[in-house]
Design a protein around this motif. Structure first.
Motif, PDB file in Angstrom:
ATOM      1  N   GLN A 121       0.850  -1.194   0.000  1.00 28.13           N
ATOM      2  CA  GLN A 121       0.000   0.000   0.000  1.00 28.13           C
ATOM      3  C   GLN A 121       0.884   1.242   0.000  1.00 28.13           C
ATOM      4  N   ASP A 122       0.358   2.326  -0.572  1.00 24.93           N
ATOM      5  CA  ASP A 122       1.067   3.603  -0.508  1.00 24.93           C
ATOM      6  C   ASP A 122       0.902   4.199   0.884  1.00 24.93           C
ATOM      7  N   LEU A 123       1.965   4.841   1.360  1.00 18.59           N
ATOM      8  CA  LEU A 123       1.890   5.522   2.649  1.00 18.59           C
ATOM      9  C   LEU A 123       1.173   6.856   2.479  1.00 18.59           C
ATOM     10  N   GLN A 124       0.372   7.208   3.445  1.00 16.98           N
ATOM     11  CA  GLN A 124      -0.367   8.459   3.404  1.00 16.98           C
ATOM     12  C   GLN A 124       0.462   9.584   4.031  1.00 16.98           C
ATOM     13  N   GLY A 125       0.701  10.626   3.242  1.00 19.88           N
ATOM     14  CA  GLY A 125       1.425  11.786   3.755  1.00 19.88           C
ATOM     15  C   GLY A 125       2.926  11.626   3.784  1.00 19.88           C
ATOM     16  N   VAL A 126       3.421  10.466   3.385  1.00 22.79           N
ATOM     17  CA  VAL A 126       4.860  10.196   3.370  1.00 22.79           C
ATOM     18  C   VAL A 126       5.194   9.483   2.070  1.00 22.79           C
ATOM     19  N   GLY A 177       6.525   6.800  -0.003  1.00 23.12           N
ATOM     20  CA  GLY A 177       6.942   5.432   0.254  1.00 23.12           C
ATOM     21  C   GLY A 177       5.773   4.480   0.268  1.00 23.12           C
ATOM     22  N   LYS A 178       6.062   3.238   0.630  1.00 18.25           N
ATOM     23  CA  LYS A 178       5.049   2.186   0.648  1.00 18.25           C
ATOM     24  C   LYS A 178       5.139   1.415   1.957  1.00 18.25           C
ATOM     25  N   ILE A 179       4.104   0.648   2.223  1.00 20.22           N
ATOM     26  CA  ILE A 179       4.092  -0.243   3.371  1.00 20.22           C
ATOM     27  C   ILE A 179       3.795  -1.646   2.866  1.00 20.22           C
ATOM     28  N   TYR A 225       8.230  -0.810   6.298  1.00 21.36           N
ATOM     29  CA  TYR A 225       7.973   0.522   5.755  1.00 21.36           C
ATOM     30  C   TYR A 225       9.092   0.858   4.773  1.00 21.36           C
ATOM     31  N   ASN A 226       8.734   0.983   3.515  1.00 19.88           N
ATOM     32  CA  ASN A 226       9.703   1.356   2.488  1.00 19.88           C
ATOM     33  C   ASN A 226       9.700   2.884   2.371  1.00 19.88           C
ATOM     34  N   CYS A 227      10.506   3.511   3.224  1.00 26.02           N
ATOM     35  CA  CYS A 227      10.575   4.975   3.254  1.00 26.02           C
ATOM     36  C   CYS A 227      11.853   5.395   3.956  1.00 26.02           C
ATOM     37  N   ASP A 228      12.084   6.680   3.994  1.00 23.09           N
ATOM     38  CA  ASP A 228      13.225   7.233   4.714  1.00 23.09           C
ATOM     39  C   ASP A 228      13.058   6.957   6.210  1.00 23.09           C
TER      40      ASP A 228
END
Length: 504
Positions: A363-368, A370-372, A385-388
């Motif tokens: 799923q896409d992360l909301q407000g950030v 990246g993805k989850i 969490y695929n994000c910074d």
């Protein structure tokens, strides 16, 4: 209420008369008839010079270490306040010697020998009366195998200052310390407890300090503690506890006075150390992932039961920062934990689930940005969490973590971001949360290794994390083989730390 270390410092009560009595009564269980094996082990790395050097042995007694050092071509200078062991050393080793009285120093004497090509001098006097002028030189190296922890705790800063006055500016040496639970000692006497924080407090302003090894000592070494004399009502079976603590928390350090040079290099190192998002993406794309293990990290397996397992909440959450596709996450999930990782590069996030044949949802992360990625297997509670890393917040998560397992994140973060990393990690942890962290140490004076893994010495770990958590080093391991050859360094240590985050 337990005994504070401040009280312990004041209560230290071993004096010159006590030591004289120990020698007179033969109560010298710390004395060995053989050379210390750790002197032999570390001599070439930390004490040997290109040419014969002058090695100082404080509170030397009649140690065979002096004879071994002299036979290796060194000039050896010892100091010992009790006359008997000075005489015994030469007589028991059949070494001819002569005695001189030290002028203006009461009954103090100096014992000298240059027999059979040896060069050994023992000053029988108060350690604090010894000067470089009296020695006729400053020493290049020192070997303190039992002096520092024999000195009363309130004298420790004075001892180090005096030791430094007898050494050359670029001298280095090896020092032993002991640490144990001070509430479980029946008296306050030698060997004195020297916690890591105390050592850092005393030495940090004047020397760089490197942890070398944790070793176990035979009972013969600490038998003179007379543990059986404990008050059984108060201490119960704690006599055995202190025995184990003393065995398992014996430290040895290498110390160098060249601290300013070390700090200069570290400032340069911080500026040169850079590894950003695109660098990691390229590494994963090109399969340059030497840090990735094909099995569960052995340090996790070894320390989990004591430091991460939560008996009150077997399904507690464990955070794995910069997780990659680590198999540690599966291992922890199989223990029943809710496992959450964060990884800035997308490829290993997908690889983790695919290679381990775990069905997952994206799923896409909301407000950030990246993805989850979430496991759909009810027996495997894993979310990545695929994000910074710095974009992950407790608000985004909806909770704070009970524990953290940092097996390769702190050492992968660029040095200029280390402080921010620690502060952000603390913001993600629940009050009194726990964690394990691996740091690496090597000599940046020898070669500015560009990283990662980045240079994260013991002093750095303590200074950066101490505002947020208690810091306890559990063990240290010397890396060997290809893992060291890759860095082009003479040594690399992995240090394992336990964290207990602040309650507020």
């Amino acid at each position: 209420m337990g005994l504070t270390y401040e009280d312990y410092i004041v209560l230290g009560n071993t004096n010159a008369e006590d030591w004289a009595n120990y020698w007179a009564e033969g109560d010298t269980t710390w004395v060995s008839d053989k050379c210390n094996p750790y002197l032999i082990k570390y001599y070439q790395s930390y004490l040997a010079c290109d040419q014969p050097s002058t090695i100082f042995v404080p509170l030397c007694g009649k140690t065979q270490d002096m004879l071994w050092l002299a036979r290796n071509g060194n000039r050896v200078i010892g100091v010992e306040m009790v006359p008997q062991p000075c005489i015994d050393f030469f007589n028991e080793n059949n070494i001819e010697y002569h005695v001189e009285k030290l002028q203006g120093m009461g009954n103090s004497k100096v014992y000298r020998s240059q027999a059979d090509g040896l060069d050994i001098t023992i000053y029988n006097c108060n350690f604090y009366e010894l000067t470089a002028e009296l020695l006729g030189c400053q020493c290049d190296r020192f070997w303190d195998r039992a002096a520092f922890f024999a000195i009363n705790p309130d004298q420790h800063p004075k001892y180090i200052k005096q030791l430094m006055s007898l050494l050359t500016p670029d001298a280095q040496g090896i020092l032993f310390t002991v640490e144990y639970d001070i509430d479980q000692r029946p008296d306050v006497s030698s060997p004195f407890c020297i916690p890591e924080s105390r050592l850092s407090e005393i030495l940090s302003p004047i020397a760089s300090v490197k942890f070398l090894e944790l070793i176990s000592m035979p009972r013969s070494w600490y038998g003179h503690l007379d543990l059986n004399s404990m008050d059984e009502d108060r201490f119960g079976d704690s006599g055995r506890v202190i025995t184990n603590i003393i065995q398992s928390l014996k430290y040895r350090w290498m110390m160098s006075q060249n601290r300013q040079l070390q700090e200069l290099y570290y400032e340069d190192y911080m500026q040169k150390g850079r590894c950003r998002h695109q660098d990691w993406s390229q590494r994963w794309q090109n399969k340059i992932i030497g840090w990735h293990l094909s099995q569960v990290n052995p340090y996790l397996n070894e320390n989990y039961q004591v430091y991460l397992k939560n008996n009150d909440n077997p399904h507690s959450s464990i955070f794995v920062p910069l997780c990659g596709k680590s198999l540690d996450m599966i291992w922890l999930a199989q223990k029943g934990h809710q496992v959450v990782g964060v990884e800035v590069v997308e490829q290993p996030c997908h690889d983790f689930f695919k290679e381990n044949e775990i069905t997952y949802k994206v799923q896409d992360l909301q407000g950030v940005e990246g993805k989850i990625l979430t496991s759909q297997d009810p027996k495997i509670n894993i979310t990545i969490y695929n994000c910074d890393y710095f974009a992950l917040t407790s608000s985004l998560l909806g909770f704070r973590f009970d524990s953290v397992w940092d097996r390769a994140a702190f050492v992968a973060i660029s040095p200029d971001l280390h402080s921010n990393y620690a502060k952000h990690l603390a913001s993600l942890m629940a009050p009194s949360g726990r964690g394990l962290l691996i740091a690496v140490d090597y000599d940046i004076n020898e070669h500015i290794h560009p990283g990662p893994p980045f240079y994260t010495p013991d002093t750095l770990v303590h200074s950066i994390f101490s505002p947020f958590t208690s810091v306890q080093r559990l063990s240290s391991f010397l890396l060997t083989g290809k893992r060291v050859e890759h860095f082009k360094l003479s040594y690399v240590y992995e240090n394992i730390y336990y964290f207990k985050f602040n309650e507020g």
